[in-house]
Scaffold this active site. Structure first.
Site, short mmCIF file in Angstrom:
data_model
loop_
_atom_site.label_atom_id
_atom_site.label_comp_id
_atom_site.label_asym_id
_atom_site.label_seq_id
_atom_site.Cartn_x
_atom_site.Cartn_y
_atom_site.Cartn_z
N HIS A 162 11.44 -7.75 18.41
CA HIS A 162 10.67 -6.73 19.13
C HIS A 162 10.75 -5.36 18.43
O HIS A 162 10.62 -4.32 19.07
CB HIS A 162 11.15 -6.59 20.58
CG HIS A 162 11.19 -7.88 21.33
ND1 HIS A 162 10.08 -8.45 21.92
CD2 HIS A 162 12.22 -8.75 21.57
CE1 HIS A 162 10.41 -9.59 22.49
NE2 HIS A 162 11.71 -9.81 22.28
N SER A 283 -1.64 12.03 -1.96
CA SER A 283 -2.60 12.64 -1.03
C SER A 283 -3.41 13.70 -1.75
O SER A 283 -2.89 14.41 -2.61
CB SER A 283 -1.85 13.27 0.14
OG SER A 283 -2.70 14.13 0.87
N LYS A 289 3.21 13.74 -0.71
CA LYS A 289 3.00 12.37 -0.21
C LYS A 289 3.11 11.32 -1.31
O LYS A 289 2.67 11.50 -2.43
CB LYS A 289 1.63 12.25 0.46
CG LYS A 289 1.47 13.03 1.74
CD LYS A 289 2.36 12.53 2.86
CE LYS A 289 2.00 11.13 3.31
NZ LYS A 289 0.64 11.04 3.87
N GLU A 296 -0.92 -1.45 2.44
CA GLU A 296 -1.91 -1.12 3.47
C GLU A 296 -3.24 -1.83 3.19
O GLU A 296 -3.88 -2.37 4.11
CB GLU A 296 -2.11 0.39 3.53
CG GLU A 296 -0.94 1.13 4.13
CD GLU A 296 -1.10 2.64 4.10
OE1 GLU A 296 -0.24 3.33 4.67
OE2 GLU A 296 -2.10 3.14 3.52
#
Length: 465
Positions: A162, A283, A289, A296
């Site tokens: 979980h 970024s 970043k 992704e």
């Protein structure tokens, strides 16, 4: 019908008009099924040899056909062949080129076959090769996981249920879980390949043929294990393509699960992994970043692979026997899914080799969250306390720790014995991370000895030992 332009299609004998340009554009498939050229030619060569063997064409005609097809394949491979959309598909493009090249003998190639069983043959030959290519890629990904498991053997980390810290495990145990996932993928793919590897040619349009063909000869020529049993089923069957898409879906879903973990683990909140700079992006506005774009994207591409399966399921769900033109919609879905999954597997192997695990952070994350609570319950069970009672005892001990903002191992022996006089001084070994991990000695467990056995088995299976 005087004064009208008669169709010039190779199937156009009964048509009095030329096909509308809009229909040609709408119905052409050559723009994507051109990739089947090798398999179309391979199948046609075997068919020609069978026709000559059966006396349906002469030996000279058979040789001319095979030679002509060899030359056409060479032209395609060097980029000199011009595919014509007005010829609709790969089959008609090659047949027309063959007839132009060798004359009337080329027009005999289509004896005793239809495009209905021909396309089924081409597709099966293609997918058989793709299944082998996928298996090789899956094996490389498994090896990458096994190498990582060997590098980090002994490193501990929190296991999660979980997405909450559950029990301490070895990082190698976690990594080998993916080896098992991809092993199931390979086994599914092998089963799919067996069902692909059945010769459809000879079903003709849908009822078989009255000409004296030898299907088993063609099957042997092309390496098929068997021939299809029912001509009507054969020409309308795309189960093998659907099964391949299902296999591709599970592979991509497994990659997506891995991607989710890499995205989470590379965040500062976890800081479990550091993906190499070459496999990340930055970024356009935030200079600090470092984004895990590859995981992704892999997670995102799962949608298109699943979409391909859903699209083909919807295509075939309402089709009556036998062949229907709707089935032209099968290949684009499968081709795109294959390209996507193969690219994902290839880059996954690279990505793993360029990912470093933060051993110190993983170790530190095993402290906290009462992750050895189950070990305490098991300890009590070994002293004949029923598990449900042991569960309740440990639950009350955890509640006390929450009140005091401490961990189980921070309590004294006297404090622990307030909840059960079965607890002795050896409990502190049980409550340690190493003690917890190495107590998991059941087959498939996370104890170091079991993980070492599992890793050795995997390395041997993958030819790494």
């Amino acid at each position: 019908m005087a004064g009208q332009q008669q169709s010039e299609k190779m199937w156009g004998g009964r048509f009095a008009e030329a096909t509308a340009a809009s229909v040609e554009a709408y119905s052409a498939s050559i723009q994507y099924d051109a990739r089947l050229y090798h398999h179309d030619i391979m199948g046609s060569k075997a068919h020609a040899r069978m026709l000559a063997r059966q006396g349906l064409i002469t030996a000279e005609e058979g040789e001319a056909i095979v030679q002509g097809l060899t030359e056409i394949e060479a032209e395609i491979e060097r980029g000199a062949f011009v595919f014509k959309p007005e010829l609709e598909d790969i089959h008609m493009n090659i047949e027309k080129a063959l007839t132009d090249r060798i004359g009337p003998a080329g027009a005999k190639l289509h004896t005793a076959r239809s495009r209905n069983d021909q396309v089924n043959l081409d597709f099966r030959l293609y997918l058989r090769d793709e299944a082998d290519a996928l298996d090789a890629l899956l094996c490389e990904v498994q090896k990458a996981f096994a190498r990582a498991a060997r590098r980090y053997l002994g490193t501990v980390m929190p296991g999660y249920t979980h997405l909450q810290r559950a029990q301490p495990v070895l990082l190698s145990h976690h990594l080998l879980a993916y080896v098992e996932m991809f092993q199931r993928d390979r086994e599914r793919l092998a089963g799919c390949r067996q069902r692909i590897n059945i010769l459809p040619l000879g079903a003709a349009a849908m009822a078989g043929t009255g000409l004296p063909i030898d299907r088993r000869f063609v099957a042997d020529e092309l390496g098929f294990a068997a021939i299809t049993a029912n001509s009507m089923d054969t020409t309308g069957d795309r189960d093998f393509a659907l099964e391949m898409l299902f296999c591709l879906n599970l592979i991509q879903i497994h990659l997506s699960r891995l991607s989710e973990e890499l995205v989470l683990w590379s965040s500062k909140e976890f800081d479990f992994v550091r993906i190499g700079d070459r496999y990340c992006t930055g970024s356009s506005i935030m200079p600090q970043k470092k984004n895990p774009d590859i995981p992704e994207l892999m997670r995102g591409k799962t949608g298109r692979v699943t979409g391909a399966l859903m699209a083909l399921l919807m295509t075939v769900k309402g089709l009556p026997l036998t062949y229907n033109r709707d089935l032209q919609e099968d290949k684009e879905q499968v081709f795109d899914a294959l390209d996507t999954v193969k690219a994902s597997l290839s880059i996954t192997a690279e990505l793993l080799e360029n990912t470093v695990f933060n051993v110190e952070r993983l170790q530190a994350a095993t402290i906290g969250g009462f992750m050895t609570a189950t070990d305490l319950a098991d300890y009590l069970v070994k002293r004949n306390l029923p598990f449900r009672q042991a569960h309740g005892v440990v639950g009350r001990i955890v509640a006390l720790c929450q009140q005091r903002d401490c961990e189980l191992i921070d309590l004294s022996l006297d404090e622990l014995r307030q909840f059960s006089d079965l607890i002795e001084a050896d409990i502190f070994t049980v409550l340690s991370v190493d003690g917890s991990i190495n107590s998991r000695l059941s087959d498939g467990g996370t104890a170091q000895v079991r993980v070492e056995e599992a890793l050795a088995r995997v390395e041997q299976q993958l030819g790494m030992a």
